[in-house]
Scaffold this active site. Sequence first.
Site, mmCIF file in Angstrom:
data_model
loop_
_atom_site.group_PDB
_atom_site.id
_atom_site.type_symbol
_atom_site.label_atom_id
_atom_site.label_comp_id
_atom_site.label_asym_id
_atom_site.label_seq_id
_atom_site.Cartn_x
_atom_site.Cartn_y
_atom_site.Cartn_z
ATOM 1 C CG ASP A 1 -2.523 4.213 -1.404
ATOM 2 O OD1 ASP A 1 -3.236 3.928 -2.389
ATOM 3 O OD2 ASP A 1 -2.495 3.426 -0.363
ATOM 4 C CB SER B 1 -0.984 0.054 1.298
ATOM 5 O OG SER B 1 -1.949 0.968 1.045
ATOM 6 C CG ASP C 1 -2.856 -0.426 -2.366
ATOM 7 O OD1 ASP C 1 -2.810 0.734 -2.117
ATOM 8 O OD2 ASP C 1 -3.396 -1.344 -1.994
ATOM 9 C CG ASP D 1 -6.009 0.559 -0.740
ATOM 10 O OD1 ASP D 1 -5.248 1.591 -0.632
ATOM 11 O OD2 ASP D 1 -6.131 -0.330 0.172
#
EC number: 5.4.2.10
Length: 447
Positions: A242, A101, A244, A246
Amino acid sequence: MARKYFGTDGVRGRANATLTADLALRVGMAAGLAFRRGEHRHRVVIGKDTRLSGYMIENALVAGFTSVGMDVLLLGPMPTPAVGMLTRSMRADLGVMISASHNPFDDNGIKLFGPDGFKLSDQIEHEIEELIDEDLSKKLAQPMDIGRARRVEGVHARYIEYAKRTLPRDQSFEGLRVVVDCANGAAYRVAPDALWELGAEVISMGVEPDGLNINRDVGSTSPAALSAKVREVRADVGIALDGDADRVIIVDEKGHVVDGDQIMAVVAHSFKEDGRLSRDGIVATVMSNLGLERYLKDEGLTLARTSVGDRYVLERMRSDGYNVGGEQSGHIILSDYSTTGDGLLAALQVLAVVARSERPVSEVCHRFDPLPQVLKNVRYSSGKPLEHENVQSAIADAERRLANHGRLLIRPSGTEPVIRVMGEGDDFELVEGVVDEVIEALRKVAA
């Protein structure tokens, strides 16, 4: 139940230290065995972000899954929510996202999704943990049943089309100058393309991943670069994802940051006006600002609060029938469309409101004045300081003094011996005073 490998968001650790190729291999074998049910040909989809260690972990997972008879569909760099969507779309038995992440490049993680696209339950993760530690040599597939692996083409276009379909067919962002910061991460291709296809003038940054620069001074956790770029090019809005993708943070035309609380306020109002809210309220965590709660109350809506973590927000949404939820950090979950937080989808909803209103983002996205917050930590060596009589007395006195003018949140960290004390209210000096009193009581006991 105690967890050995899984944390609150999958298996995560420092690459080649705690998260090794050997562990990834065993996770692949164990997860494959846990989801190898029935007589059909089983398949798993695997996506990743742009970390250097993603290649190593991806190949180890492929070896693990194929060794127990699962076919592997490799997506390459794709946002976490896209992996959830494609797991369902491709009728896979399991989905995997390789990402840490918003963490630096030297961390990585393995997130698992069920065939419904949702992250796995604690119970299933526990079953996989038990399998990881077993001798799996007797459970390997026969030579003729070993799985196959192949890369899937066209997945970026599929996700972009899916994202666009969350908006009305006639929705256009023509006339909007948008800076999008992809954090040198998983959305570096899909986010700019989606915005361009919707008619926006797109200026991209954070779209040159080299395996080492993911989240480095870019993305939703470092919005200063985006703020500067928005002002430099006189853009209407900035979008920061960010690593990834999400989570999302927005920047207005003045360079001011719009956090997840303000984004939820915009989406909640829009969904209410359009009759799209499934309940008269939304879900957020205990860290969301009291200003959001008051704004929603004025709108005739409620705020259901959960523990910190997007998995707890989603659990509450699913159990109680909410379709909007999120975190101040920018995890925004729109469950009509996605099974997890989706930064791009949330950004599209906000841009749609901006486009329809024909007003600047600074007006559209400033729905309430956040109340002053004070957050301080106390480290302790042992015991349970929160249960001490003097600490309990200090907490009770602090809550009495705040009364209806604020709130106090005290919680132990889940990862280190630290107690976090957060206060917020209308009067900053009062809030800071009560937080300091609780901190002092904790320090005396901790000493």
